[in-house]
Enzyme design. Sequence first.
Site, PDB file in Angstrom:
ATOM      1  N   GLY A 126       0.816  -1.203   0.000  1.00  7.29           N
ATOM      2  CA  GLY A 126       0.000   0.000   0.000  1.00  7.29           C
ATOM      3  C   GLY A 126       0.851   1.255   0.000  1.00  7.29           C
ATOM      4  CD  GLU A 152       5.335  -1.222  -9.593  1.00  8.77           C
ATOM      5  OE1 GLU A 152       6.222  -0.374  -9.380  1.00  8.77           O
ATOM      6  OE2 GLU A 152       5.065  -2.153  -8.825  1.00  8.77           O
TER       7      GLU A 152
HETATM    8  P1  TGC Z   1      13.095  11.619  -4.069  1.00  2.81           P
HETATM    9  O1  TGC Z   1      12.227  12.250  -3.044  1.00  2.81           O
HETATM   10  O2  TGC Z   1      14.199  12.403  -4.691  1.00  2.81           O
HETATM   11  O3  TGC Z   1      13.792  10.283  -3.533  1.00  2.81           O
HETATM   12  C1  TGC Z   1      13.486   9.749  -2.309  1.00  2.81           C
HETATM   13  C2  TGC Z   1      14.503   8.667  -1.999  1.00  2.81           C
HETATM   14  O4  TGC Z   1      14.248   7.520  -2.807  1.00  2.81           O
HETATM   15  C3  TGC Z   1      15.363   7.212  -3.629  1.00  2.81           C
HETATM   16  N1  TGC Z   1      14.806   6.768  -4.919  1.00  2.81           N
HETATM   17  C4  TGC Z   1      14.869   5.510  -5.360  1.00  2.81           C
HETATM   18  N2  TGC Z   1      15.461   4.409  -4.873  1.00  2.81           N
HETATM   19  C5  TGC Z   1      15.343   3.281  -5.579  1.00  2.81           C
HETATM   20  N3  TGC Z   1      14.651   3.185  -6.732  1.00  2.81           N
HETATM   21  C6  TGC Z   1      14.032   4.272  -7.249  1.00  2.81           C
HETATM   22  N4  TGC Z   1      13.345   4.187  -8.377  1.00  2.81           N
HETATM   23  C7  TGC Z   1      14.137   5.504  -6.563  1.00  2.81           C
HETATM   24  N5  TGC Z   1      13.655   6.743  -6.789  1.00  2.81           N
HETATM   25  C8  TGC Z   1      14.077   7.507  -5.769  1.00  2.81           C
HETATM   26  C9  TGC Z   1      16.144   8.491  -3.720  1.00  2.81           C
HETATM   27  O5  TGC Z   1      17.495   8.228  -3.996  1.00  2.81           O
HETATM   28  C10 TGC Z   1      15.953   9.036  -2.327  1.00  2.81           C
HETATM   29  O6  TGC Z   1      16.760   8.292  -1.424  1.00  2.81           O
HETATM   30  P2  TGC Z   1      17.396   8.975  -0.088  1.00  2.81           P
HETATM   31  O7  TGC Z   1      18.171   7.868   0.546  1.00  2.81           O
HETATM   32  O8  TGC Z   1      18.219  10.111  -0.620  1.00  2.81           O
HETATM   33  O9  TGC Z   1      16.227   9.441   0.732  1.00  2.81           O
HETATM   34  O10 TGC Z   1      12.161  11.057  -5.121  1.00  2.81           O
HETATM   35  P3  TGC Z   1      12.311  11.264  -6.645  1.00  2.81           P
HETATM   36  O11 TGC Z   1      12.238  12.736  -6.925  1.00  2.81           O
HETATM   37  O12 TGC Z   1      13.499  10.513  -7.141  1.00  2.81           O
HETATM   38  O13 TGC Z   1      10.999  10.534  -7.125  1.00  2.81           O
HETATM   39  C11 TGC Z   1       9.986  11.244  -7.711  1.00  2.81           C
HETATM   40  C12 TGC Z   1       9.138  10.258  -8.502  1.00  2.81           C
HETATM   41  C13 TGC Z   1       7.996  11.022  -9.141  1.00  2.81           C
HETATM   42  C14 TGC Z   1       9.986   9.604  -9.594  1.00  2.81           C
HETATM   43  C15 TGC Z   1       8.610   9.162  -7.557  1.00  2.81           C
HETATM   44  O14 TGC Z   1       7.856   9.747  -6.569  1.00  2.81           O
HETATM   45  C16 TGC Z   1       7.812   8.109  -8.288  1.00  2.81           C
HETATM   46  O15 TGC Z   1       8.373   7.116  -8.777  1.00  2.81           O
HETATM   47  N6  TGC Z   1       6.457   8.273  -8.398  1.00  2.81           N
HETATM   48  C17 TGC Z   1       5.605   7.246  -8.959  1.00  2.81           C
HETATM   49  C18 TGC Z   1       4.970   6.463  -7.860  1.00  2.81           C
HETATM   50  C19 TGC Z   1       4.685   5.050  -8.255  1.00  2.81           C
HETATM   51  O16 TGC Z   1       5.283   4.495  -9.168  1.00  2.81           O
HETATM   52  N7  TGC Z   1       3.829   4.383  -7.515  1.00  2.81           N
HETATM   53  C20 TGC Z   1       3.597   2.995  -7.721  1.00  2.81           C
HETATM   54  C21 TGC Z   1       2.796   2.410  -6.590  1.00  2.81           C
HETATM   55  S1  TGC Z   1       2.905   0.658  -6.457  1.00  2.81           S
HETATM   56  C22 TGC Z   1       2.114   0.051  -7.787  1.00  2.81           C
HETATM   57  O17 TGC Z   1       1.699   0.705  -8.670  1.00  2.81           O
HETATM   58  C23 TGC Z   1       1.984  -1.410  -7.796  1.00  2.81           C
HETATM   59  S2  TGC Z   1       1.223  -2.089  -9.183  1.00  2.81           S
HETATM   60  C24 TGC Z   1       1.561  -3.672  -8.844  1.00  2.81           C
HETATM   61  C25 TGC Z   1       1.117  -4.672  -9.782  1.00  2.81           C
HETATM   62  O18 TGC Z   1      -0.081  -5.039  -9.761  1.00  2.81           O
HETATM   63  O19 TGC Z   1       1.982  -5.201 -10.539  1.00  2.81           O
HETATM   64  P1  FAD Z   2      -2.223  10.564 -10.729  1.00  2.00           P
HETATM   65  O1  FAD Z   2      -0.933  10.544  -9.998  1.00  2.00           O
HETATM   66  O2  FAD Z   2      -3.315  11.410 -10.220  1.00  2.00           O
HETATM   67  O3  FAD Z   2      -1.926  10.970 -12.249  1.00  2.00           O
HETATM   68  C1  FAD Z   2      -2.968  11.423 -13.141  1.00  2.00           C
HETATM   69  C2  FAD Z   2      -2.333  11.840 -14.469  1.00  2.00           C
HETATM   70  O4  FAD Z   2      -1.437  12.919 -14.242  1.00  2.00           O
HETATM   71  C3  FAD Z   2      -1.509  10.745 -15.134  1.00  2.00           C
HETATM   72  O5  FAD Z   2      -1.699  10.783 -16.521  1.00  2.00           O
HETATM   73  C4  FAD Z   2      -0.080  11.141 -14.816  1.00  2.00           C
HETATM   74  O6  FAD Z   2       0.866  10.654 -15.761  1.00  2.00           O
HETATM   75  C5  FAD Z   2      -0.200  12.653 -14.861  1.00  2.00           C
HETATM   76  N1  FAD Z   2       0.865  13.294 -14.099  1.00  2.00           N
HETATM   77  C6  FAD Z   2       1.247  13.035 -12.836  1.00  2.00           C
HETATM   78  N2  FAD Z   2       2.263  13.833 -12.468  1.00  2.00           N
HETATM   79  C7  FAD Z   2       2.535  14.605 -13.536  1.00  2.00           C
HETATM   80  C8  FAD Z   2       3.479  15.630 -13.788  1.00  2.00           C
HETATM   81  N3  FAD Z   2       4.367  15.982 -12.865  1.00  2.00           N
HETATM   82  N4  FAD Z   2       3.468  16.242 -14.994  1.00  2.00           N
HETATM   83  C9  FAD Z   2       2.571  15.871 -15.942  1.00  2.00           C
HETATM   84  N5  FAD Z   2       1.654  14.904 -15.766  1.00  2.00           N
HETATM   85  C10 FAD Z   2       1.643  14.287 -14.576  1.00  2.00           C
HETATM   86  N6  FAD Z   2      -0.546   1.277  -6.028  1.00  2.00           N
HETATM   87  C11 FAD Z   2      -0.001   0.687  -4.934  1.00  2.00           C
HETATM   88  O7  FAD Z   2       0.522   1.362  -4.055  1.00  2.00           O
HETATM   89  N7  FAD Z   2      -0.039  -0.666  -4.791  1.00  2.00           N
HETATM   90  C12 FAD Z   2      -0.609  -1.482  -5.707  1.00  2.00           C
HETATM   91  O8  FAD Z   2      -0.605  -2.715  -5.556  1.00  2.00           O
HETATM   92  C13 FAD Z   2      -1.205  -0.893  -6.859  1.00  2.00           C
HETATM   93  N8  FAD Z   2      -1.846  -1.680  -7.777  1.00  2.00           N
HETATM   94  C14 FAD Z   2      -2.547  -1.069  -8.798  1.00  2.00           C
HETATM   95  C15 FAD Z   2      -3.354  -1.844  -9.632  1.00  2.00           C
HETATM   96  C16 FAD Z   2      -4.110  -1.235 -10.632  1.00  2.00           C
HETATM   97  C17 FAD Z   2      -5.005  -2.066 -11.488  1.00  2.00           C
HETATM   98  C18 FAD Z   2      -4.005   0.156 -10.848  1.00  2.00           C
HETATM   99  C19 FAD Z   2      -4.782   0.830 -11.945  1.00  2.00           C
HETATM  100  C20 FAD Z   2      -3.202   0.917 -10.029  1.00  2.00           C
HETATM  101  C21 FAD Z   2      -2.483   0.328  -8.981  1.00  2.00           C
HETATM  102  N9  FAD Z   2      -1.731   1.095  -8.077  1.00  2.00           N
HETATM  103  C22 FAD Z   2      -1.153   0.520  -6.986  1.00  2.00           C
HETATM  104  C23 FAD Z   2      -1.767   2.543  -8.172  1.00  2.00           C
HETATM  105  C24 FAD Z   2      -0.839   3.122  -9.238  1.00  2.00           C
HETATM  106  O9  FAD Z   2       0.490   3.041  -8.856  1.00  2.00           O
HETATM  107  C25 FAD Z   2      -1.281   4.568  -9.472  1.00  2.00           C
HETATM  108  O10 FAD Z   2      -2.531   4.507 -10.155  1.00  2.00           O
HETATM  109  C26 FAD Z   2      -0.277   5.350 -10.285  1.00  2.00           C
HETATM  110  O11 FAD Z   2       0.919   5.533  -9.552  1.00  2.00           O
HETATM  111  C27 FAD Z   2      -0.834   6.723 -10.699  1.00  2.00           C
HETATM  112  O12 FAD Z   2      -1.397   7.393  -9.628  1.00  2.00           O
HETATM  113  P2  FAD Z   2      -2.894   7.999  -9.759  1.00  2.00           P
HETATM  114  O13 FAD Z   2      -3.770   6.910 -10.249  1.00  2.00           O
HETATM  115  O14 FAD Z   2      -3.233   8.626  -8.479  1.00  2.00           O
HETATM  116  O15 FAD Z   2      -2.772   9.067 -10.914  1.00  2.00           O
END
Ligand code: TGC
Ligand code: FAD
Length: 387
Positions: A134, A367
């Site tokens: 989460g 992701e």
């Molecule tokens: P920043 O605040 O600068 O960094 C914080 C700390 O994290 C480190 N770091 C990483 N380490 C490993 N891998 C990475 N990809 C990392 N990115 C950052 C960084 O070095 C720092 O470490 P420390 O020790 O200095 O504190 O964060 P940032 O500016 O680099 O990141 C901004 C951004 C937008 C890239 C990040 O917030 C991001 O990736 N946002 C997207 C969130 C996301 O992907 N959520 C996914 C939720 S889980 C999910 O979707 C599961 S789906 C599962 C499934 O069904 O398969």
């Molecule tokens: P938002 O962050 O609100 O983004 C909305 C739109 O704005 C997107 O098009 C995005 O690209 C755009 N955007 C965002 N930032 C910027 C920017 N700086 N500039 C321009 N455009 C921008 N999360 C978990 O933690 N664990 C899970 O297991 C998990 N499983 C998932 C399973 C499914 C089926 C789905 C659909 C999602 C899951 N997620 C999970 C959540 C997923 O990681 C988020 O949906 C994703 O990170 C995007 O966040 P959001 O949906 O809030 O969209």
Amino acid sequence: MHALNPMDLFDIRSMLTDEEAMVQDTVGKFVDDRVLPIIADCFEHHRFPMDIIPEIAELGLFGSTIDGYDCAGLNNVCYGLICQELERGDSGMRSFVSVQSSLVMYPIYTYGSDAQKDRWLPAMARGEAIGCFGLTEPQGGSDPSNMKTYAKRDGDDWILNGSKMWITNGTLADVAVVWAVTDEGVKGFLVEKDMPGFDAPEIEHKMSLRASVTSSLFFDNVRVPNASVLPGVSSLRGPLSCLTQARYGITWGPIGAAQACLRELIDYTETRELFGEPLSHKQSIQERLADMARRITAAQLLSYRLAKLKDAGTLHPTQVSLAKWNNVRMAIDIARDCRDMLGGSGISVEFSPIRHMLNLESVITYEGTETIHKLVVGKELTGVAAF
Ligand code: TGC
Ligand code: FAD
């Protein structure tokens, strides 16, 4: 001259070790025998096939890169091939294994105490315990630094309040790795399904990943013992490092989805006759199929190279972002183009492209959305964070 394998034009297969090839064949056979016969029905009826969890465990697919704790201790090429073969079946199958392995077992293994590892890892490897991760919250998943879920110390316990959204496996999970803000930084909490104040209802009405369970998580004064807090990390690096593991696997998965679509279309265009000849004899159809093979080949080479970097311990998260962006975009475009070449039949789940196409709408969002990964690469090139 020998014929090439249309699914593997650059013969990646010949670069695999015997063990890697065996893993690919074993998981491939499992997908052919156990996933493909049921998956269209699961998708249509919004059902995750719980009964195959023991078989996935038996094959050693949970936490497959972990050494010890009843895990298989495989390398990252093997983990990638597992993701590729599972997603050739369905993104939901790969998601299930990605979450369990990269988002739950990985943080417990990397940041957990010995007691936490002993309690959870063997049970998760055997498929007797299921986990979820989460991080995302309703106010915006792309920016986890704006997290509102909050935990406050109370003696030897913590009191957790807040909510998470779009959580894969949430309703099924025995344990949720929940990331929350505390006065001591961002910490990971192992929240168990029967803890009072914790609720994980399933999200309905999804048009994507219908063979996967997606949930909300709600925490209303949930009391979590300090022994259930991951001791090894207190910053966003914790969850973001897990994402790098899962995103790596996701670079491989969509290759499988794209291969499934291309395979089906090669067969279909050989038998579908229009204007007096099979569709496969038409130049523009061949051009489209060839372009798919080109894009799949490039994706395969990217992921194989990532595996080598990961096994060498030199993988950079930006490389994973570039590959996740490229490979998911490749697959979603191929799935949509295959859907089109099937004509009217393409809107039926009796053919796989529309299912893969709809699934990939989640994969391109979760992701890290495609935009977020482009911005990660942009930051690497310019030194400026433009998020
Ligand atoms: P920043 O605040 O600068 O960094 C914080 C700390 O994290 C480190 N770091 C990483 N380490 C490993 N891998 C990475 N990809 C990392 N990115 C950052 C960084 O070095 C720092 O470490 P420390 O020790 O200095 O504190 O964060 P940032 O500016 O680099 O990141 C901004 C951004 C937008 C890239 C990040 O917030 C991001 O990736 N946002 C997207 C969130 C996301 O992907 N959520 C996914 C939720 S889980 C999910 O979707 C599961 S789906 C599962 C499934 O069904 O398969
Ligand atoms: P938002 O962050 O609100 O983004 C909305 C739109 O704005 C997107 O098009 C995005 O690209 C755009 N955007 C965002 N930032 C910027 C920017 N700086 N500039 C321009 N455009 C921008 N999360 C978990 O933690 N664990 C899970 O297991 C998990 N499983 C998932 C399973 C499914 C089926 C789905 C659909 C999602 C899951 N997620 C999970 C959540 C997923 O990681 C988020 O949906 C994703 O990170 C995007 O966040 P959001 O949906 O809030 O969209």
